[in-house]
Scaffold this motif. Structure first.
Motif, mmCIF file in Angstrom:
data_model
loop_
_atom_site.group_PDB
_atom_site.id
_atom_site.type_symbol
_atom_site.label_atom_id
_atom_site.label_comp_id
_atom_site.label_asym_id
_atom_site.label_seq_id
_atom_site.Cartn_x
_atom_site.Cartn_y
_atom_site.Cartn_z
ATOM 1 N N THR A 132 -1.282 -4.115 8.303
ATOM 2 C CA THR A 132 0.099 -3.753 7.991
ATOM 3 C C THR A 132 1.030 -4.159 9.135
ATOM 4 O OG1 THR A 132 -0.144 -1.575 8.952
ATOM 5 C CG2 THR A 132 -0.612 -1.771 6.613
ATOM 6 N N SER A 133 2.264 -4.435 8.791
ATOM 7 C CA SER A 133 3.250 -4.861 9.787
ATOM 8 C C SER A 133 3.373 -3.817 10.881
ATOM 9 C CB SER A 133 4.606 -5.060 9.124
ATOM 10 O OG SER A 133 4.493 -5.994 8.092
ATOM 11 N N PHE A 134 3.388 -2.555 10.472
ATOM 12 C CA PHE A 134 3.569 -1.528 11.481
ATOM 13 C C PHE A 134 2.407 -1.518 12.471
ATOM 14 C CE2 PHE A 134 3.084 2.528 13.419
ATOM 15 C CZ PHE A 134 4.355 2.742 13.913
ATOM 16 N N GLY A 168 3.817 -5.441 4.340
ATOM 17 C CA GLY A 168 4.502 -4.146 4.329
ATOM 18 C C GLY A 168 5.687 -4.106 5.263
ATOM 19 N N GLY A 169 6.532 -3.132 5.057
ATOM 20 C CA GLY A 169 7.739 -2.984 5.871
ATOM 21 C C GLY A 169 7.615 -1.797 6.806
ATOM 22 N N PHE A 170 8.766 -1.272 7.201
ATOM 23 C CA PHE A 170 8.770 -0.199 8.201
ATOM 24 C C PHE A 170 9.386 1.084 7.679
ATOM 25 C CE2 PHE A 170 8.899 -4.356 10.106
ATOM 26 C CZ PHE A 170 7.799 -4.316 10.923
ATOM 27 N N ILE A 203 0.698 -17.558 10.972
ATOM 28 C CA ILE A 203 1.001 -16.140 10.705
ATOM 29 C C ILE A 203 1.635 -16.087 9.318
ATOM 30 C CG2 ILE A 203 2.149 -14.060 11.603
ATOM 31 C CD1 ILE A 203 0.529 -15.487 13.793
ATOM 32 N N VAL A 204 0.980 -15.490 8.362
ATOM 33 C CA VAL A 204 1.548 -15.446 7.014
ATOM 34 C C VAL A 204 1.791 -14.001 6.589
ATOM 35 C CG1 VAL A 204 0.445 -17.597 6.297
ATOM 36 C CG2 VAL A 204 -0.658 -15.430 5.811
ATOM 37 N N ALA A 205 2.840 -13.835 5.821
ATOM 38 C CA ALA A 205 3.143 -12.505 5.302
ATOM 39 C C ALA A 205 2.683 -12.424 3.850
ATOM 40 C CB ALA A 205 4.638 -12.227 5.405
ATOM 41 N N GLU A 206 2.229 -11.248 3.476
ATOM 42 C CA GLU A 206 1.821 -10.984 2.093
ATOM 43 C C GLU A 206 2.792 -9.975 1.502
ATOM 44 O OE1 GLU A 206 -0.929 -8.382 -0.689
ATOM 45 O OE2 GLU A 206 0.442 -7.829 0.908
ATOM 46 N N TYR A 207 3.053 -10.070 0.217
ATOM 47 C CA TYR A 207 3.879 -9.084 -0.477
ATOM 48 C C TYR A 207 3.072 -8.558 -1.657
ATOM 49 C CZ TYR A 207 7.628 -7.273 -3.512
ATOM 50 O OH TYR A 207 8.416 -6.492 -4.319
ATOM 51 N N GLY A 208 2.856 -7.282 -1.659
ATOM 52 C CA GLY A 208 2.165 -6.664 -2.786
ATOM 53 C C GLY A 208 2.680 -5.253 -2.959
ATOM 54 N N MET A 209 2.366 -4.650 -4.058
ATOM 55 C CA MET A 209 2.755 -3.258 -4.272
ATOM 56 C C MET A 209 1.771 -2.604 -5.228
ATOM 57 S SD MET A 209 6.078 -3.442 -6.737
ATOM 58 C CE MET A 209 7.098 -4.046 -5.440
ATOM 59 N N THR A 210 1.707 -1.313 -5.127
ATOM 60 C CA THR A 210 0.744 -0.550 -5.919
ATOM 61 C C THR A 210 0.883 -0.832 -7.404
ATOM 62 O OG1 THR A 210 0.820 1.158 -4.240
ATOM 63 C CG2 THR A 210 -0.048 1.806 -6.379
ATOM 64 N N GLU A 211 2.104 -1.040 -7.851
ATOM 65 C CA GLU A 211 2.343 -1.203 -9.285
ATOM 66 C C GLU A 211 1.967 -2.594 -9.783
ATOM 67 O OE1 GLU A 211 4.434 -0.248 -7.008
ATOM 68 O OE2 GLU A 211 5.218 1.745 -7.488
ATOM 69 N N LEU A 212 1.666 -3.506 -8.884
ATOM 70 C CA LEU A 212 1.225 -4.848 -9.276
ATOM 71 C C LEU A 212 -0.270 -4.986 -9.010
ATOM 72 C CD1 LEU A 212 4.016 -7.125 -7.709
ATOM 73 C CD2 LEU A 212 3.795 -6.421 -10.107
ATOM 74 N N SER A 213 -0.890 -5.942 -9.702
ATOM 75 C CA SER A 213 -2.291 -6.255 -9.434
ATOM 76 C C SER A 213 -2.417 -7.609 -8.739
ATOM 77 C CB SER A 213 -3.086 -6.282 -10.745
ATOM 78 O OG SER A 213 -2.989 -5.032 -11.391
ATOM 79 N N CYS A 265 3.133 0.112 2.034
ATOM 80 C CA CYS A 265 1.856 0.426 2.666
ATOM 81 C C CYS A 265 1.984 0.964 4.081
ATOM 82 C CB CYS A 265 0.990 -0.817 2.688
ATOM 83 S SG CYS A 265 0.771 -1.523 1.070
ATOM 84 N N SER A 266 2.974 0.506 4.825
ATOM 85 C CA SER A 266 3.005 0.844 6.241
ATOM 86 C C SER A 266 3.222 2.327 6.505
ATOM 87 C CB SER A 266 4.111 0.065 6.943
ATOM 88 O OG SER A 266 3.691 -1.241 7.168
ATOM 89 N N LEU A 267 3.755 3.015 5.540
ATOM 90 C CA LEU A 267 4.140 4.393 5.797
ATOM 91 C C LEU A 267 2.957 5.275 6.183
ATOM 92 C CD1 LEU A 267 6.542 6.252 5.861
ATOM 93 C CD2 LEU A 267 6.102 6.825 3.495
#
Lengths: 356, 372
Positions: A195-197, A222-224, A251-261, A344-346
């Motif tokens: 995670t970013s954090f 993830g964000g902050f 260095i690559v960033a990923e974007y995902g969320m619980t509501e997506l698969s 995710c970071s939370l």
């Protein structure tokens, strides 16, 4: 046909689509499969049925994927979004945000399609050169966070490479262990993912650089959530590049969320900020006020059509601001102001704050 | 004892002087009233009649001796005090400054950048108030042990807290919150709807006491009928007090909220308000604060359970009539530090302390609420 049989058949069609869409093999069209999924969901998922009713569309009349009504992500917190009863859940992923008390839930009858799609797109985006990789993870392990979709995905990455070490124990970063793991004499490249954090915490804590072997790469996500030190994406990328002595395009960033698969990634080797979705995930920008789809190149809020969401909702409406290019590349612009922070970071940050 | 009595007498005189200026502001014929109306119409995002409603009905201009005694009792004496104000409610500066004046003989005021009107007008008339232009200036002028009162979002409070703590200041924070309405199974729907609309219209529902959730006992049909009546009552009130202008962002927020609740239940979205109804609640969402309210069909135990994650955020619980029924009672147990009172008076709480009493009541109950 029973719900289970129908669902199983759709899962099979989606996995076949995933495989074929990444090769030159002929496969059924995105729209045809998306419409089939939406019809199934309209029959068996009450909120999807309500969304069709509200949109004034009869599922049988669907002719294009962009007609499929999208379910706002907040609905996953307010209702169960699943075509099957709870006793058939194999896993329920939860959102990490606690702003509104109850987290969002995404229930899965089976995880094979999720697993398959996540690995196939990671192969394209994270290890297209197919190297042998050591996997180092800055996130809670699957055992520690069984409801985290990120932990589930990272665990599958570790399985895929036959190794994986987790350096977040659920309470804090295991810095000595991480440093020891990354400084052993080995030329095997490393995938450091987390995670970013956690990465910010690592950069803040390390007293010096931690150079990685040639061919290594970093995936951060993830964000902050406005609850800790925020670091701009370019600054984080530069900081990680310096810390690990890697080119910034490693260095690559990923974007995902619980509501997506399915997930989006920046392309390994590209220095740009654009994210790419897999062929089984369509991203469009919608007007934040009217929710109508916008032409490519306009700023709006992200609407997803995720074929891997077989047993929930193929259409998902978020409050994340995006611009989608003509070629489908996605620029992320952050959440709409006023929208609740989530992601995710939370979990990690929350524990760190509690510790502090 | 003499010192204590003297302190209370002096504090009461300072607060009464402030209320005297407030009476002039409330008076549309007074030069201060004219100035307040002109500037608020320009700055506040309320409609003209929304500004008039706020000044003529919701600006405190008097307090009984009993109320004032309680008000001053709830403040703690300090050599100096600074008050950092927020901008959501155009009249809120008055009570916040009154509480500052109950604390110290002179008060530094940092007005909201968005809406400095009331604070500036009051400060211009009273030598006990001095406007400062930044939080930093306020912090620099205070000394260890002095009081800092911060009104605003949790983010604002969190940003200021470490700086206040580092200087040894006593921080009293008044962060985000919202009001909740309780409609019992045997309440008359029409009058309850009018009462809730009366509480929602002031400040266009942007205040920390504004009702954002309404629990309705007595079954789903009762809940739906109430939501329908509430929408009617809000439409009627909007004829005389229309909602102010909304930004694109705010319109979008209302639109997305309506979109979600159309999938869960029913939505009444009109030009000046939004009422959402959830007949099968599993969790809660707050309606956007622009005359938006979410009506939840739930009996007492379920309502209390649903509200529990939000309990610390609830500032006020409104009930029909003077006595809490089973639903209001259950909600009050979940949020014991919220004000409990008549629905139509949610935005007109007694002048007995800050409008948001959560910290003070929690402190009385022995909970840690002040940071130093």
């Amino acid at each position: 046909m029973s719900v289970e049989t129908e669902s199983r058949a759709l899962h099979g069609r989606v996995r076949a689509f995933i495989d074929k869409s990444l090769t030159a093999a002929a496969c059924e069209s995105f729209d045809s499969l998306a419409c089939a999924l939406a019809r199934f969901q309209a029959e068996h998922v009450p909120v999807v049925r309500a969304a069709f009713r509200r949109a004034g569309i009869h599922p049988a009349d669907l002719s294009s994927a962009n007609q499929i009504p999208a379910i706002p992500t907040d609905i996953f917190r307010l209702r169960r979004v699943a075509a099957h009863p709870e006793n058939l859940d194999t896993r329920v992923f939860e959102t990490s945000g606690t702003t509104f008390g109850k987290p969002g839930h995404h229930a899965f009858r089976e995880l094979d399609t999720y697993h398959h799609g996540a690995l196939r797109w990671a192969e394209q985006m994270l290890w297209p050169d197919d190297p042998r990789l050591r996997v180092v993870l800055l996130a809670c392990s699957e055992a520690q966070a069984p409801t985290s979709s990120l932990s589930y995905m990272l665990a599958r990455f570790a399985d895929r490479h036959g190794n994986g070490a987790w350096f977040w124990d659920g309470e804090r970063l295991d810095l000595p262990g991480l440093v020891a793991a990354l400084t052993i004499a080995s030329n095997v490249p490393v995938l450091v993912a987390g995670t970013s954090f956690a990465f910010v915490h690592l950069c803040d804590t390390l007293s010096g650089p931690l150079p990685l072997p040639k061919g290594s790469r970093v995936m951060q996500t993830g964000g902050f959530k406005g609850r800790s030190r925020e670091v701009a994406p370019t600054e984080l990328r530069a900081s990680l590049s310096k810390t690990f002595d890697l080119a910034e395009n490693a260095i690559v960033a990923e974007y995902g969320m619980t509501e997506l698969s399915s997930q989006l990634y920046q392309r390994l080797g590209d220095a740009g900020d654009r994210y790419l979705a897999p062929p089984w995930l369509r991203v469009e920008a919608a007007c934040p006020e009217t929710l109508a789809l916008l032409p490519r190149g306009y700023e709006g809020i992200a609407r997803f059509l995720d074929l891997a969401n077989v047993d929930s909702s193929v259409g998902i409406q978020t409050a994340d601001r995006v611009i989608v290019d003509e070629d489908g590349g996605v620029t992320l612009l952050g959440r709409l102001p006023g929208a609740p922070p989530r992601g995710c970071s939370l979990s990690i940050e929350h524990v760190l704050t509690a510790d502090g | 004892m003499v010192d204590g009595k003297r302190r209370r007498t002096d504090a009461a005189a300072r607060v009464r002087a402030l209320l005297a200026v407030a009476r002039r502001i409330a008076d549309p014929g007074d030069s201060l009233g004219v100035c307040a109306r002109a500037r608020l119409c320009e700055l506040s995002d309320l409609s003209l009649s929304g500004v008039e409603l706020a000044l003529s009905r919701h600006l405190e201009t008097a307090a009984s001796d009993t109320e004032l005694a309680t008000f001053i009792e709830r403040a703690e004496e300090s050599a100096r005090c600074a008050v950092v104000l927020s901008g959501n409610v155009c009249t809120a500066a008055l009570r916040a400054l009154a509480f500052g004046l109950a604390t110290a003989s002179s008060v530094l005021v940092k007005p909201s950048r968005r809406d400095p009107v009331l604070a500036e007008l009051l400060a211009a008339e009273l030598p006990t108030l001095e406007v400062v232009r930044s939080v930093e200036e306020a912090l620099d002028r205070l000394q260890a042990g002095d009081e800092l009162h911060v009104y605003g979002s949790d983010v604002t409070v969190a940003a200021i807290e470490p700086r206040a703590t580092a200087r040894g200041l006593t921080l009293r924070s008044h962060g985000s919150g919202f009001g909740v309405a309780a409609i019992e199974a045997d309440d008359a729907i029409e009058s309850a709807a009018v009462a809730l609309a009366t509480a929602l219209v002031p400040f266009d529902g942007r205040g920390c006491l504004s009702p954002r959730l309404a629990f309705v006992a007595g079954g789903r049909e009762h809940g739906r009928a109430f939501a329908d009546s509430l929408s009617g009552a809000l439409s009627k009130l909007a004829l005389t007090v229309p909602r102010g202008t909304l930004s694109t962002l705010e319109r979008g927020e209302l639109s997305r909220f309506a979109n979600a609740y159309q999938l869960l239940g029913e939505v009444w979205q009109h030009q000046d308000h939004l009422v959402a109804f959830d007949p099968f609640p599993e969790a809660l969402s707050l309606a956007p604060a622009h005359r938006g309210v979410c009506v939840i069909a739930a009996e007492a135990a379920v309502a209390a359970h649903l509200l529990t994650p939000f309990s610390r955020r609830v500032t006020a619980i409104g009930q029909v009539g003077n006595r809490p029924g089973p639903l209001a009672h259950a909600l009050a147990q979940t949020s014991p530090f919220a004000r409990l009172g008549r629905l139509e008076n949610m935005q007109r709480p007694p002048f007995d302390g800050p409008v948001d009493l959560r910290n003070i009541l929690a402190q009385s109950a022995g909970t840690k609420t002040r940071s130093r």
